[in-house]
Design an enzyme around this catalytic site. Structure first.
Site, short mmCIF file in Angstrom:
data_model
loop_
_atom_site.label_atom_id
_atom_site.label_comp_id
_atom_site.label_asym_id
_atom_site.label_seq_id
_atom_site.Cartn_x
_atom_site.Cartn_y
_atom_site.Cartn_z
N SER A 191 -57.04 -11.77 11.01
CA SER A 191 -56.85 -12.48 12.27
C SER A 191 -55.39 -12.42 12.73
O SER A 191 -54.48 -12.64 11.93
CB SER A 191 -57.27 -13.93 12.12
OG SER A 191 -57.05 -14.63 13.31
N CYS A 219 -53.51 -23.69 10.50
CA CYS A 219 -52.53 -23.83 11.57
C CYS A 219 -52.14 -25.30 11.70
O CYS A 219 -52.91 -26.18 11.33
CB CYS A 219 -53.07 -23.29 12.88
SG CYS A 219 -54.59 -24.08 13.40
C1 LIG Z 1 -48.22 -11.63 13.63
C2 LIG Z 1 -49.26 -12.37 12.85
C3 LIG Z 1 -50.16 -13.21 13.51
C4 LIG Z 1 -51.15 -13.90 12.80
N1 LIG Z 1 -52.04 -14.69 13.48
C5 LIG Z 1 -53.02 -15.32 12.79
C6 LIG Z 1 -54.02 -16.08 13.47
O1 LIG Z 1 -54.05 -16.18 14.69
N2 LIG Z 1 -54.98 -16.69 12.71
C7 LIG Z 1 -55.03 -16.60 11.35
O2 LIG Z 1 -55.92 -17.15 10.72
N3 LIG Z 1 -54.12 -15.86 10.69
C8 LIG Z 1 -53.11 -15.22 11.37
N4 LIG Z 1 -52.19 -14.47 10.69
C9 LIG Z 1 -52.29 -14.37 9.22
C10 LIG Z 1 -53.05 -13.11 8.80
O3 LIG Z 1 -54.38 -13.11 9.26
C11 LIG Z 1 -53.04 -12.96 7.27
O4 LIG Z 1 -53.70 -14.07 6.71
C12 LIG Z 1 -51.64 -12.90 6.69
O5 LIG Z 1 -50.78 -12.16 7.54
C13 LIG Z 1 -51.62 -12.28 5.31
O6 LIG Z 1 -52.13 -10.96 5.32
P1 LIG Z 1 -51.22 -9.63 5.41
O7 LIG Z 1 -50.16 -9.76 4.39
O8 LIG Z 1 -52.18 -8.51 5.21
O9 LIG Z 1 -50.64 -9.65 6.80
C14 LIG Z 1 -51.21 -13.77 11.40
C15 LIG Z 1 -50.30 -12.93 10.74
C16 LIG Z 1 -49.34 -12.24 11.44
C17 LIG Z 1 -48.39 -11.35 10.70
#
Ligand SMILES: Cc1cc2nc3c(=O)[nH]c(=O)nc-3n(C[C@H](O)[C@H](O)[C@H](O)COP(=O)(O)O)c2cc1C
Ligand SMILES: Cc1cc2nc3c(=O)[nH]c(=O)nc-3n(C[C@H](O)[C@H](O)[C@H](O)COP(=O)(O)OP(=O)(O)OC[C@H]3O[C@@H](n4cnc5c(N)ncnc54)[C@H](O)[C@@H]3O)c2cc1C
Ligand code: FES
Lengths: 324, 298
Positions: free
Chosen positions: A27, A139
């Protein structure tokens, strides 16, 4: 010469819904599909996970809202989005039109706002595209002045309970947890008791970067969520602890969607062996938009190389092979 | 070797592992030439490319964006893309050190380029530092449409100017300014632009360079009742519209301000649409009247 195509059953079951592949976007890391669909066919993923949607439009925070950190980044986007009605008419309609399996990530300032967002989604004319809801309780809860639902057992319970009342039978509800808690097993237990069919772990973990020229916080919001390979051990730890508690019967068993720092197939395999059934790719897609697809191909090869015929046989295997 | 990684039919963008075939000094910058089959045919002046730093194990995860200086659809190497890179931090230091024969991840073309006027009108093109990189290609296209092209290149010092010789080739007139007076007129581009707009009767100002410069170009254009088209630089994590890090407050035709993605709706914006007053001291705050702006809790 050419390696034979691996014949691995990669299908997964998320709370009763069968997906052909374990791979998902994370997400907030693939917008609402159109942009990344220029690089990969998102209908070939297990599911496309949307940016968390709230009831009303949200502008998000000012900028800078991003800072690169070693093997990761901090973001303070602030859940920017069009609001659930515009989301349904524009984004969900489009995802539906191309035949994507969609996991809609929902968020809210209050528990009842979560429920209203869920209701709008499940009653929309594009609801048939929705494979599951992911409830982003990680959040900040504005009503409680910055408290995060996922850090507050009572708040987390209330959100899941109210959302569950809106969700029709057969539509799984997955709770997304924050690693920023003393005992993640306790929170997992609470949301599973409230009716969650699965867990997504992990959301970003809080960090601060200082601009060393101006000697002040780099982000306009000061704090941001850390993501990327830098947090992979934290994700593996969270999955390990919760899957361990499920195996020991301390909490109810449910599928875990692993997310956090996955960039290559081996990273995904690590999360699977720790107990994840499916995998989301987030920040790595900023570097390589083909990553949510590529990691799945790599994972399938790695599973085949280790002599398994089903991905499901590898889920949590590290617990069986661990003899302390 | 160059290798295409992803490019879906009709997507208008390609993702490549591109071979570097040139890396030469240009003042204090490096001028890089990359083999990018499929990209050149799609690109327009003002669009940009997003380069990865290092391979799939690099600790620098985010792509770095660079304006396209020039494309050549079919040379000896197939299509090529040229960019001009200033070594600013760790990522650009690695990119400027790439040797011919090495490869680099490229995604492009990205964003919306400069809109071209429908009529053959006089134009003033203003580049600050490496910001002049995309303007020569733009100048050629404007000249092909019968527009008179006045170029202004400005920089802190002579070594930070880019393309003065090329400007003489593609422009009807060229003015150079430096802050330290080491070459050309001492001062800022904004000191010379008002006179040039008046003397040429320009209908459009095109600008690319630091935000402060674009802001003052927009103000000057407003004062003269003409349009400024400016290519902005906002910190970008992905460049392709999926992360929402690159947003800026921009008004639409109806006057509604939203936080729009500069990588997708920009990098070129009409100067009078950008809410410049929201930018201050390195931060950009969300204007109170923007769509979805936080309500002030008292
Ligand atoms: C720019 C950005 C925006 C994100 N927005 C959301 C969001 O709207 N909702 C959510 O549940 N997680 C959000 N996340 C978290 C990611 O879904 C994920 O849980 C987190 O980045 C860890 O995974 P990764 O290391 O593969 O990025 C966001 C992450 C990033 C980097
Ligand atoms: C549309 C666009 C076109 C650009 N064109 C050029 C060009 O033609 N030539 C050139 O030399 N530079 C150009 N830049 C600026 C260039 O992208 C940055 O200088 C570069 O990203 C800095 O990376 P770094 O690793 O050296 O610095 P770091 O400060 O270590 O970078 C850390 C992070 O911040 C981002 N960042 C830092 N500074 C900037 C900046 N000024 N703009 C955008 N992102 C930034 C980086 O991309 C990276 O993600 C352009 C930027 C944009 C957005
Ligand atoms: S840089 Fe990611 S959305 Fe613009």
């Amino acid at each position: 010469m050419s390696t034979p195509a691996p014949a691995v059953d990669m299908s997964v079951d998320i709370g009763g819904v069968r997906l052909p592949s374990p791979m998902m976007t994370a997400s907030g890391c693939a917008a609402n599909g159109r942009e990344i669909h220029r690089f990969i066919d998102i209908t070939a993923l297990g599911a496309f996970v949307t940016k968390s949607v709230k009831l009303d439009p949200v502008s998000g925070r000012g900028t800078p809202r991003m800072a690169e950190t070693p093997s990761g980044m901090l973001n303070s986007i602030g859940l920017q989005g069009p609001g659930v009605r515009a989301f349904v008419e524009k984004d969900l309609a489009w995802l539906h039109s191309i035949g994507a399996r969609v996991i809609v990530s929902i968020a809210g300032n209050t528990a009842s706002e979560f429920a209203r967002v869920a209701r709008t989604i499940v009653r929309s004319r594009y609801a048939s595209a929705v494979a599951a809801l992911e409830v982003n309780i990680s959040c900040p809860n504005v009503a409680n002045r910055g408290l995060v639902f996922a850090c507050d057992p009572a708040g987390a319970h209330k959100v899941l309970t109210l959302v569950r009342e809106e969700v029709p039978r057969g539509l799984p509800m997955v709770a997304k947890l924050s690693p920023d808690v003393t005992d993640i097993v306790e929170i997992a237990d609470v949301v599973l008791r409230a009716g969650a069919h699965g867990l997504t772990m992990i959301n970003t973990t809080l960090g601060v970067a200082i601009d060393t020229d101006r000697l002040r916080p780099h982000l306009v919001a000061a704090t941001g969520g850390l993501s990327g390979p830098a947090i992979r051990p934290t994700a593996v730890r969270a999955i390990w602890q919760v899957a361990g508690a499920m195996r020991e019967g301390r909490i109810r068993a449910a599928p875990i969607v692993g997310v956090g720092g996955v960039r290559h197939g081996t990273d995904a395999l690590e999360l699977v062996a720790a107990g994840a059934t499916a995998i989301q790719v987030g920040t790595a897609a900023f570097n390589d938009p083909s990553a949510p697809h590529r990691v799945g191909v790599e994972l399938e090869q790695l599973v085949a190389d280790r002599g398994f015929e089903r991905l499901a046989d590898v889920v949590g295997i590290a617990h069986e092979r661990f003899t302390a | 070797m160059t290798r295409t990684i992803a490019a879906r039919e009709g997507a208008g963008v390609v993702q490549l592992e591109a071979e570097v075939i040139g890396n030469v000094a240009a003042g204090s910058y490096r001028h890089l030439t990359l083999v990018t089959p499929g990209l050149a045919e799609l690109a327009r002046p003002g669009q940009f490319v997003a380069l990865s730093v290092g391979d799939g194990t690099s600790s620098m995860l985010l792509r770095r964006s660079f304006s396209i200086h020039k494309v050549s659809p079919a040379g000896t190497y197939g299509g090529t893309t040229e960019i001009v890179v200033a070594a600013h931090g760790a990522g650009t230091r690695l990119l400027t050190a790439l040797e011919p024969g090495e490869s680099v991840g490229v995604i492009g073309p990205l964003g919306r380029g400069f809109p071209l006027p429908a009529q053959p009108v006089p134009c003033v093109l203003v580049g600050g530092g490496y910001g002049s990189a995309p303007l020569f290609w733009l100048a050629e296209q404007l000249r092909e449409r019968g527009c008179a092209v006045e170029m202004v290149l400005g920089a802190a010092s002579a070594d930070r100017l880019f393309g003065v010789v090329e400007a003489r080739r593609v422009g009807d007139g060229v003015t150079v300014t430096t802050d330290d007076g080491s070459v050309g007129v001492r001062g800022w581009v904004s000191d010379v632009v008002p006179d040039l707009i008046e003397s040429t009767g320009a209908a459009v100002v095109y600008g690319c360079g630091p935000m402060g410069m674009l802001r003052s170009l927009s103000a000057i254009a407003d004062e003269h009742g003409i349009v400024a088209q400016v290519a902005v630089e906002e910190a970008m994590a992905c460049g392709i519209g999926v992360c929402m890090t690159c947003v800026m407050p921009v008004r639409d035709e109806s006057g509604t301000t939203s936080m729009v993605r500069s990588c997708l709706d920009g990098p070129v914006f009409r100067g009078d649409r950008v809410r410049w007053e929201a930018f201050e001291d390195g931060y950009c705050r969300v204007p109170e009247d923007a769509v979805g702006a936080p309500t002030v809790v008292r």
